[in-house]
Design an enzyme around this catalytic site. Structure first.
Site, short mmCIF file in Angstrom:
data_model
loop_
_atom_site.label_atom_id
_atom_site.label_comp_id
_atom_site.label_asym_id
_atom_site.label_seq_id
_atom_site.Cartn_x
_atom_site.Cartn_y
_atom_site.Cartn_z
N GLY A 80 2.18 2.67 10.99
CA GLY A 80 3.11 3.79 10.80
C GLY A 80 4.19 3.90 11.85
N GLU A 137 -5.85 -4.53 10.41
CA GLU A 137 -4.85 -3.49 10.65
C GLU A 137 -5.22 -2.72 11.92
OE1 GLU A 137 -2.58 -2.39 6.86
OE2 GLU A 137 -4.33 -1.09 6.93
N GLY A 179 2.72 -0.86 4.50
CA GLY A 179 2.74 0.56 4.17
C GLY A 179 4.15 1.04 3.89
N ASN A 232 0.88 -1.17 0.00
CA ASN A 232 0.00 0.00 0.00
C ASN A 232 0.92 1.23 0.00
OD1 ASN A 232 -1.76 2.07 0.40
ND2 ASN A 232 -2.47 1.41 2.42
N TRP A 233 1.08 1.82 -1.17
CA TRP A 233 2.02 2.94 -1.29
C TRP A 233 1.48 4.23 -0.67
CZ3 TRP A 233 4.28 2.69 -7.00
CH2 TRP A 233 5.22 1.65 -7.05
N LYS A 234 0.23 4.21 -0.25
CA LYS A 234 -0.36 5.42 0.34
C LYS A 234 0.02 6.63 -0.51
CE LYS A 234 -0.28 3.23 4.86
NZ LYS A 234 -0.28 3.37 6.30
N HIS A 260 -9.80 1.35 4.44
CA HIS A 260 -8.54 1.59 5.16
C HIS A 260 -8.79 2.61 6.27
CE1 HIS A 260 -4.47 2.71 6.15
NE2 HIS A 260 -4.10 1.57 5.59
N SER A 287 3.00 -1.66 10.65
CA SER A 287 4.43 -1.69 10.96
C SER A 287 5.08 -3.05 10.67
CB SER A 287 4.67 -1.28 12.41
OG SER A 287 4.18 0.03 12.59
#
Ligand code: 13P
Length: 257
Positions: free
Chosen positions: A177, A171, A240, A11-13, A98, A219
Site C-alpha cells: 500500500g 507479500e 493491489g 487484487n482489487w481489494k 492475505h 507496492s
C-alpha cells in the site's frame, strides 16, 4: 530454459465496488489484448463482482478468482462464501491468507483457519494463491522464520494432487500500500525467493517445488515492476492499488515487456 510468461494477478481489494466500474475496466483492457497476452493475467475482484466479470472474460485468456474463500463447507455459516459457491459462479482460483485478512484475527484467520480455507478451496477445485510475509523486517533475519512457519503450516493442507494449482505470493506487510519507492528492492526479493523455493523443495520435493510459481506483492507499480521481474527472479506479481484502474494496470504490464 525459456522463462514462462510473467503472471500478473490483480487484487482489487475493495477498490472496485460496482459492476459499472468492473465493466469499464474490462472494456479498456480488452482493447489491449496484444499487450496483455505477454503475461498470464488473473483478476481477483470482490465476491459480488464475480458474476459480472466471469461472463465478460469467458472467451479471453484472463482468469477470474476470488480474494478469499470460506474455511467452512456449506451449511449454517451466515455470511460465508464457500468454495462451491465460488466455483458455481465461475471462479477458478482464490487468494488465501492475505495479510489484510490475517489481520482480522480470530479462529477463521488463524494458521488453522487458513489450513481449512486451503482445504475447502482445493476440494472445490479452485487454484490457491497462498500469501505469506512478515510484518516487519528485522536485521536479525527473524522474517525468514515467520515465512517458513506460514509456508509449512499452509503446505500441510494442500493435497498432493492439488500442488499443480498452487502459487505462493510473498507479500511483506511493511511494503504493502505504498509507492514503488518504498517497495522491496529486487536483490532482497531474490534472497527471500531462494529461501521460499528451498522450503518448498524440503516440503513437497524438488520436482513439484520447481513448478510452483512464486509471486511478489507490495507496492508494485509501473516504475519498479521491470526491475523486480528481471533482477528479483520472480514468477510474477500480486498487485493491489496499481491494478484497480485500467490505465495503471496496462502501464504496469507494458513496463514488464
Ligand atoms: P499494493 O500493491 O497496493 O501494495 O497491495 C499489494 C497487495 O496486498 C496485493 O495483494
Amino acid at each position: 530454459m525459456k522463462r514462462a510468461k510473467p503472471i500478473v494477478i490483480a487484487n482489487w481489494k475493495g477498490y472496485v465496488e460496482t459492476p459499472e466500474e468492473a465493466k469499464r475496466f474490462v472494456q479498456v483492457i480488452k482493447r489491449s489484448t496484444k499487450t496483455l497476452s505477454a503475461c498470464q493475467v488473473m483478476l481477483a475482484p470482490s465476491f459480488t463482482l464475480l458474476p459480472t466479470l466471469v461472463p465478460l472474460l469467458k472467451n479471453s485468456a484472463v482468469q477470474v478468482g476470488s480474494q478469499a474463500v470460506s474455511a467452512h463447507p456449506g451449511g449454517a455459516h451466515t455470511g460465508e462464501v464457500t468454495g462451491a459457491m465460488l466455483r458455481a459462479v465461475g471462479a477458478v482460483f482464490s487468494i488465501v491468507g492475505h495479510s489484510e485478512r490475517r489481520a482480522l484475527g480470530g479462529a477463521g484467520e488463524s494458521e488453522e483457519g487458513i489450513q481449512n480455507q486451503i482445504a475447502r478451496a482445493c476440494e472445490a477445485g479452485l487454484g490457491v494463491v497462498l500469501c505469506v510475509g512478515e510484518h516487519e523486517r528485522e536485521a536479525s533475519g527473524a522474517h525468514f522464520g515467520i515465512i517458513a512457519g506460514q509456508l509449512a503450516s499452509a503446505l500441510a493442507a494442500v493435497p498432493l494432487k492439488n500442488m499443480g494449482k498452487l502459487m505462493v505470493a510473498y507479500e511483506p506487510v511493511w511494503a504493502i500500500g505504498k509507492t514503488a519507492a518504498d517497495a522491496m528492492q529486487p536483490g532482497d526479493v531474490q534472497e527471500v525467493f531462494i529461501f521460499i523455493r528451498k522450503i518448498l523443495v524440503e516440503k513437497i520435493g524438488r520436482a513439484a517445488a520447481l513448478k510452483v510459481p512464486i509471486l511478489y506483492g507490495g507496492s508494485v507499480e509501473e516504475e519498479n515492476v521491470q526491475g523486480l521481474y528481471h533482477e528479483g527472479g520472480v514468477s510474477g506479481f500480486l498487485v493491489g492499488h496499481a491494478s484497480s484502474k485500467s490505465d495503471s494496470f496496462i502501464k504496469l504490464i507494458k513496463a514488464l515487456q
